[in-house]
Design an enzyme around this catalytic site. Structure first.
Site, mmCIF file in Angstrom:
data_model
loop_
_atom_site.group_PDB
_atom_site.id
_atom_site.type_symbol
_atom_site.label_atom_id
_atom_site.label_comp_id
_atom_site.label_asym_id
_atom_site.label_seq_id
_atom_site.Cartn_x
_atom_site.Cartn_y
_atom_site.Cartn_z
ATOM 1 N N PHE A 113 0.976 -1.192 0.056
ATOM 2 C CA PHE A 113 0.058 0.046 0.001
ATOM 3 C C PHE A 113 0.951 1.449 0.135
ATOM 4 O O PHE A 113 1.585 1.318 -0.886
ATOM 5 C CB PHE A 113 -1.014 -0.107 1.156
ATOM 6 C CG PHE A 113 -2.120 -1.076 0.802
ATOM 7 C CD1 PHE A 113 -3.079 -0.680 0.150
ATOM 8 C CD2 PHE A 113 -1.952 -2.198 1.527
ATOM 9 C CE1 PHE A 113 -4.282 -1.618 -0.089
ATOM 10 C CE2 PHE A 113 -2.934 -3.187 1.497
ATOM 11 C CZ PHE A 113 -4.140 -2.784 0.405
ATOM 12 N N SER A 114 0.779 2.087 1.111
ATOM 13 C CA SER A 114 1.417 3.394 0.728
ATOM 14 C C SER A 114 2.675 3.490 1.103
ATOM 15 O O SER A 114 3.395 4.634 0.928
ATOM 16 C CB SER A 114 0.687 4.465 1.840
ATOM 17 O OG SER A 114 -0.633 4.841 1.497
ATOM 18 N N ILE A 115 3.515 2.663 1.592
ATOM 19 C CA ILE A 115 4.978 2.501 1.420
ATOM 20 C C ILE A 115 5.481 2.677 0.079
ATOM 21 O O ILE A 115 6.376 3.051 -0.159
ATOM 22 C CB ILE A 115 5.531 1.167 2.257
ATOM 23 C CG1 ILE A 115 4.957 0.893 3.557
ATOM 24 C CG2 ILE A 115 7.129 1.203 1.914
ATOM 25 C CD1 ILE A 115 5.602 -0.338 4.306
#
Length: 391
Positions: A113-115
């Protein structure tokens, strides 16, 4: 009806999973490791032929007792409670613990996801060092289609630091929201394909405030950053990730990134990697941008990322409760702790945590039922701070 091997392992049938439920519990235990079966994806190639060293024994770690929220809890119990799929711990550049849940293949890429945002920012730093990207330049220098949208008078630096004024809410669970339309444009939700990601981004209006104000975490900023980086470098994000990060890093497995109907990579949240390869990214950051004796991203960029966040923007922004003394820079979180730990974070429990004084890198990949769980996030920070003292 006889249970299949798949059903015995996961508790449901493969045929039960579709584009409408793949991010929901319990299906996410499988889908977060197999996103490319559900969403069009591009390969991020490694050098090939690299063998992974054996998993480090974590059995002793699992029985250790920690204090989480003032209560004693074993490492094993916390990992189960936080729906952990994989845990990887590096110390001084060596793998010292590997854990994988029974439903997880450690060699399979897991959605982070947002990594993904943090990886995209590393690419921005690399392309900046090539002289192809100016962080202070307007977005429209690289994406002229953004003229007239919220990004029409924003700078690349505004994107990097999440300080764009957008009339857009990060409402993950509302099927009628602009965020749901955004997910259709990236082909993550049913009904997508009519509108591409770039067109959707360029339709978002500006918010009432000027750019450069408080931190306002909005994922479209990172997808626009990915397109900016692609335009500046002249190649697709997947190829750039492969040639300038994955191969120089010595990644042992191919990674993946979801793409929209036009091939734009989902820079804000579409990357899948193995836990160990993500830990190698953290170790590269800990080593001031170096891996294998070679510089991947310039040391001044790393130093800027881990120390130059605007604390006032953070305090007035969206995540002040997570880290009261924290800040945000180049799509990375600075903890504000005495250790100067910093991290990349993704919804549903994805973490890349770097603690410089103890030379520790921790990766936690999860399939938490809720996209955002503030109490569990705070528990994870307590967990990391204590884990690093066990090695």
């Amino acid at each position: 009806m006889t249970s299949t091997v798949f059903e015995k392992r996961f508790g449901f049938r493969r045929s039960d999973i579709n584009l409408g439920n793949w991010r929901l519990n319990p299906y996410s235990r499988w889908s977060f490791q197999n996103v490319s079966e559900l969403v069009p994806s591009a390969v991020i190639s490694n050098t090939g032929g690299l063998s992974e060293e054996p998993m480090a024994d974590a059995s002793g770690l699992l029985s250790e007792k920690l204090m989480i929220d003032g209560k004693p809890e074993t490492v094993s119990a916390f990992l189960e409670r936080s729906s952990t799929d994989a845990l990887v711990v590096m110390k001084g550049g060596k793998f010292v613990a590997d854990y994988a849940a029974g439903t997880v293949d450690p060699a399979s890429p897991h959605l982070i996801f947002s990594i993904s945002k943090s990886l995209t920012a590393i690419l921005a730093g690399i392309v900046e060092a090539d002289g192809l990207l100016d962080p202070e330049a307007p977005v429209t220098r690289y994406v002229p289609e953004a003229e007239g949208s919220a990004y029409g008078d924003a700078t690349v630096r505004n994107l990097l630091d999440m300080r764009v004024s957008l009339d857009f809410a990060e409402t993950y669970l509302d099927p009628e929201s602009a965020y749901a339309r955004y997910r259709r444009a990236m082909l993550w939700n049913p009904g997508g394909g009519e509108e591409g990601l770039l067109a959707m981004l360029c339709s978002i209006p500006k918010g009432p405030l000027p750019h450069g104000g408080p931190l306002r975490y909005r994922s479209p900023n990172s997808d626009m950053l990915g397109i900016v980086v692609e335009r500046a470098a002249g190649i697709r994000l997947s190829e750039l990730l492969s040639e300038r990060l994955w191969k120089p890093l010595g990644a042992k497995s191919n990674a993946m990134i979801t793409v929209d109907r036009e091939g734009f990579g989902r820079a804000a949240g579409g990357v899948s990697v193995t836990g160990r390869d993500l830990a190698r990214v953290g170790e590269m950051m800990r080593q001031a941008g170096f891996a294998g004796g070679k510089s991947i991203v310039p040391e001044p960029w790393v130093r800027d990322t881990i120390s130059a966040g605007d604390k006032a923007a953070w305090t007035a922004g969206d995540f002040a409760k997570l880290a009261p003394n924290g800040s945000y820079r180049n799509q990375w979180y600075q903890s504000g702790m005495e250790s100067h730990a910093y991290c990349g974070i993704g919804i549903h429990g994805q973490w890349l945590y770097i603690d410089p004084p103890t030379e520790t890198v921790i990766v936690k990949l999860s399939s938490q039922a809720e996209p955002v769980d503030d109490a569990l996030d705070l528990g994870c920070l307590q967990f990391f701070a204590q884990i690093i003292r066990l090695f």
